[in-house]
Design an enzyme around this catalytic site. Structure first.
Site, PDB file in Angstrom:
ATOM      1  N   ASP A 290       0.863  -1.168   0.000  1.00 36.60           N
ATOM      2  CA  ASP A 290       0.000   0.000   0.000  1.00 36.60           C
ATOM      3  C   ASP A 290       0.906   1.227   0.000  1.00 36.60           C
ATOM      4  O   ASP A 290       2.135   1.127   0.016  1.00 36.60           O
ATOM      5  CB  ASP A 290      -0.974  -0.046   1.190  1.00 36.60           C
ATOM      6  CG  ASP A 290      -2.186   0.828   0.955  1.00 36.60           C
ATOM      7  OD1 ASP A 290      -3.201   0.659   1.635  1.00 36.60           O
ATOM      8  OD2 ASP A 290      -2.114   1.713   0.061  1.00 36.60           O
TER       9      ASP A 290
HETATM   10  C1  GLC Z   1      -4.336   4.162  -0.209  1.00 39.60           C
HETATM   11  C2  GLC Z   1      -5.305   3.092   0.277  1.00 39.60           C
HETATM   12  C3  GLC Z   1      -5.520   1.968  -0.690  1.00 39.60           C
HETATM   13  C4  GLC Z   1      -5.426   2.468  -2.122  1.00 39.60           C
HETATM   14  C5  GLC Z   1      -4.010   2.986  -2.335  1.00 39.60           C
HETATM   15  C6  GLC Z   1      -3.845   3.579  -3.742  1.00 39.60           C
HETATM   16  O1  GLC Z   1      -3.450   4.503   0.800  1.00 39.60           O
HETATM   17  O2  GLC Z   1      -5.015   2.522   1.536  1.00 39.60           O
HETATM   18  O3  GLC Z   1      -6.826   1.410  -0.432  1.00 39.60           O
HETATM   19  O4  GLC Z   1      -5.698   1.421  -3.026  1.00 39.60           O
HETATM   20  O5  GLC Z   1      -3.615   3.953  -1.386  1.00 39.60           O
HETATM   21  O6  GLC Z   1      -4.640   4.693  -3.894  1.00 39.60           O
END
Ligand code: GLC
Length: 728
Positions: A290
């Site tokens: 993430d």
């Molecule tokens: C964010 C979220 C995740 C998302 C990612 C890309 O921090 O936790 O759900 O897919 O970044 O946007």
């Protein structure tokens, strides 16, 4: 266990390509950057946002394997579909000029439709889709999301969230399918099947991404990205099964939990990411970190002594791709680690094999332009109609005293409250922007609740309120207007948010909303309480005084018209709560609680229980029967039940089948949802429903942490009926 059998033709291509790749090209495939790294500042405002020298550097010198998000600085902003198609084509064409022509996989969070494409069909959020108890709608949402992502030229969707929503304070509860494992597993799987079809390389299909593996949704203090303390039995009973279901449904990518469980950050957890995910669940796709979470092993978690060690820990734990996202530090550090031998090239080959496998499976190598045309595939009338149906079936009628609802279309109505005249409060985060809070960007042709009511009735409709959620409402004016109207629609709830921006210190509603409600009730006018928002804010006192209560949560871009459809009876509500709606902010007991939680003074006494939802008609379930009174260990059992519409109008009803294992070597929940079906019945019509409960339904995680079934008595419960059977 190999839940995802491999295609040997693809494996041969992967290995042939891998054998030609340099170490730099391999490490590049494991690198994902935000699009802002390769665009000009404020790329959202120009037709051609790329800084071509930066894009060339990313693709030719750093061999980047993936790019994410929408152009804009600092956060995403929705773009016209033509711009998306042009942008992704620019990347595609440039990758074609790279030495091995390996395509870039472009991903976005299209969690309720193509989030960052203007005019896309934006569905109710997952908590609402769960309230529909309608697999078919979840499947269709997956189909439409995939089609609109691909029509945008985008390749990959960071969805569905398979986290289980068991902590109502958590600001991403609404991104989950609620508190129940079976419901989340079945609806998430239906979404994946619709999104990927039988062949994820099809022009109108796209790969999904299960997130956030695993245990992210249960922070003990309710705040996003704070510790969860989840023992192995709870992990295996409540948090792994929905990911297991998603893997079986064919999801080829998994995003890793940003937080930590039992003191181990998700991105450092070898046991979760490799031993369980690969060894037990048989996942053969790739994992992606993430946002910035590898770096955070050093900067935030103080687990790694340096950014270099953070990369080593994460890659060796089982993270295959890094969402870095703002630079090439991961690329540089991993190259260095590989050259020093601290990260074996075999581990890099393993990660790259998985990434290339998914790129072949999803047809990226064959794709030379956006796969499908916009016309006929994007924002079609049919898709908007399905979205409206989903919104209608996702709104919960929780109370309707003296049958105040449906309202007469001649009634004079005062509409007031902070969520009465905004689209953003019905859509939540990941809508046109990351936080979903830029009301100006919302489509002008979609109706807020107030405008939808106004459009639907011939009666006098007055709005008292501001143009933003924060704007103070003139209570005196609202009271004066209330006195001049037949009924008040009082729209309360939350503003939009996601992630840590949505952290709160109490589930109580903001005080101004309580004051407004109190003043309106004092007028003595009948009140319909409508709420919107991602969490069950405490409304107990208000709900007790309102004649009717309608829980909208986040019904999406058609939420206003859908709510009006229900308020005036053009649609008969059929949603049921996928969460327990708490009576008090510290009385958080869930429906599948243990016997000890409903013993003596401990009670499960939510304001509205899991599965609660009224209709404008009535339904009755009778004749609950089982195929056997006794079964052997390992056998399943069939359940049948009659459901009748005993009222005067057609309605839809979700019939929920619960199971209780009366006694076992580990305490068992008082009841657990094990099957459900939704039917539409005319007045007086009866249908017989049959459900197959497989042996797995009777199983649980034993003392030895292994899934098992034990002989003894089980109870099947449907509506107010209970029938027992014995496993021998
Ligand atoms: C964010 C979220 C995740 C998302 C990612 C890309 O921090 O936790 O759900 O897919 O970044 O946007």
């Amino acid at each position: 266990m190999n839940a995802q059998p491999l295609d040997h033709a693809i494996e041969d291509k992967v290995q042939a390509l891998l054998s030609q790749m340099t170490l730099e090209e391999k490490v590049g495939q494991m690198t994902q950057i935000d699009v802002s790294v390769v665009t000009v500042p404020n790329g959202q405002d120009v037709d051609q946002p790329f800084d071509m020298s930066k894009l060339e550097d990313a693709l030719f010198n750093h061999h980047v394997g993936s790019i994410l998000n929408a152009p804009s600085t600092p956060n995403n902003r929705a773009q016209p579909i033509e711009k998306w198609r042009s942008m992704t084509q620019t990347i595609r064409s440039m990758a074609e000029k790279s030495r091995l022509k390996i395509p870039v996989i472009y991903g976005v969070d299209a969690i309720h439709g193509a989030t960052y494409t203007d005019q896309s069909v934006l569905f109710p959020q997952a908590i609402n889709m769960a309230a529909t108890f309608n697999r078919d709608l979840s499947f269709k949402e997956g189909e439409i999301a995939a089609r609109e992502v691909k029509a945008s030229g985008i390749d990959w969707n960071f969805s569905p969230v398979m986290d289980i929503g068991r902590q109502p304070l958590w600001p991403r509860l609404w991104e989950t399918y609620g508190e129940d494992v079976h419901l989340a597993s079945s609806l998430g799987s239906a979404f994946i099947q619709g999104h990927q079809g039988d062949d994820a390389s099809a022009a109108d299909k796209a790969p999904t991404c299960l997130k956030h593996y695993v245990g992210y949704s249960f922070p003990i203090n309710g705040k996003d990205r704070t510790p969860a303390w989840i023992g192995e039995r709870m992990l295996r009973e409540y948090f792994l099964p929905s990911f297991e279901a998603g893997i079986k449904a064919g999801a080829p990518t998994i995003m890793v939990n940003s937080a930590e469980v039992d003191g181990i950050p998700g991105h450092a957890n070898y046991q979760y990411l490799t031993t369980i995910l690969r060894g037990e669940l048989g996942f053969t796709g790739f994992t992606v970190s993430d946002w910035e979470d590898i770096i955070r092993l050093y900067t935030r978690d103080k687990l790694a002594a340096s950014p270099r060690e953070a990369v080593k820990i994460a890659v060796m734990a089982g993270v295959d791709m890094s969402m870095v996202p703002f630079n090439f530090s991961f690329y540089d550090l991993l190259l260095d680690l590989a050259r020093s031998g601290e990260v074996p090239v075999s581990r890099i080959d393993e990660a790259v094999t998985r990434i290339l496998r998914v790129k072949y499976q999803t047809g990226l190598f064959q794709r030379t332009e956006p796969d499908i045309a916009v016309a006929g595939h994007f924002a079609t009338k049919e898709a908007v109609a399905i979205n409206r149906q989903a919104a209608q079936e996702s709104i919960v009628l929780a109370k309707n005293d003296q049958h105040l609802l449906p309202l007469s279309k001649k009634a004079s109505i005062l509409v007031t409250g902070p969520t009465a005249n905004l689209l953003s409060v019905m859509n939540g985060g990941w809508t046109l922007t990351w936080q979903g809070d830029n009301e100006q960007l919302y489509p002008k042709d979609k109706l807020t609740l107030f405008k939808a009511i106004q459009q639907k009735t011939s009666g006098k409709v007055t709005y008292v309120g501001g143009n933003s959620y924060q704007e103070e409402i003139n209570i005196e004016q609202a009271v004066n207007e209330a006195r001049k109207h037949d009924v008040v629609v009082l729209a309360l709830g939350e503003n939009t948010y996601t992630e840590t921006s949505g952290n709160i210190e109490t589930l109580n509603l903001p005080f101004p909303q309580l004051q407004l409600a109190k003043a309106i009730f004092a007028t003595g006018k009948p009140v319909v309480l409508v709420t919107f928002g991602g969490r069950p804010r405490i409304i107990t006192e208000i709900a007790e005084q309102a004649n009717a209560v309608v829980l909208g949560f986040l019904p999406g871009m058609e939420g206003g018209v859908a709510m009006a459809d229900i308020l005036f009876g053009d649609v008969n509500p059929s949603a049921k709560l996928p969460i327990s709606y708490p009576r008090n902010t510290n009385d958080i007991v869930l429906y599948d609680h243990k016997p000890i939680e409903s013993y003596e003074t401990n009670q499960y006494k939510p304001l509205y229980p899991f599965g609660h939802g009224l209709s404008y008609t009535q339904f009755e379930t009778t004749g609950l029967r089982l195929s056997h009174e006794q079964i052997k260990l390992g056998e399943g059992i069939e359940v049948s039940v009659e459901v009748k519409n005993t009222g005067k109008i057609t309605g839809k009803e979700a019939v929920l089948v619960y199971l209780n294992d009366v006694a076992a070597s580990v305490t068992r929940p008082s009841k657990q949802l094990k099957a459900y079906a939704k039917v539409e019945l005319k007045a007086g019509e009866t249908q017989t429903l049959s459900f197959e409960l497989p042996a797995e339904a009777m199983s649980f995680i034993g003392v030895d942490m292994k899934r098992r079934i034990e002989p003894g008595e089980f109870k099947v419960m449907v509506g107010n009926q209970t029938v027992s059977f014995t496993v021998n």
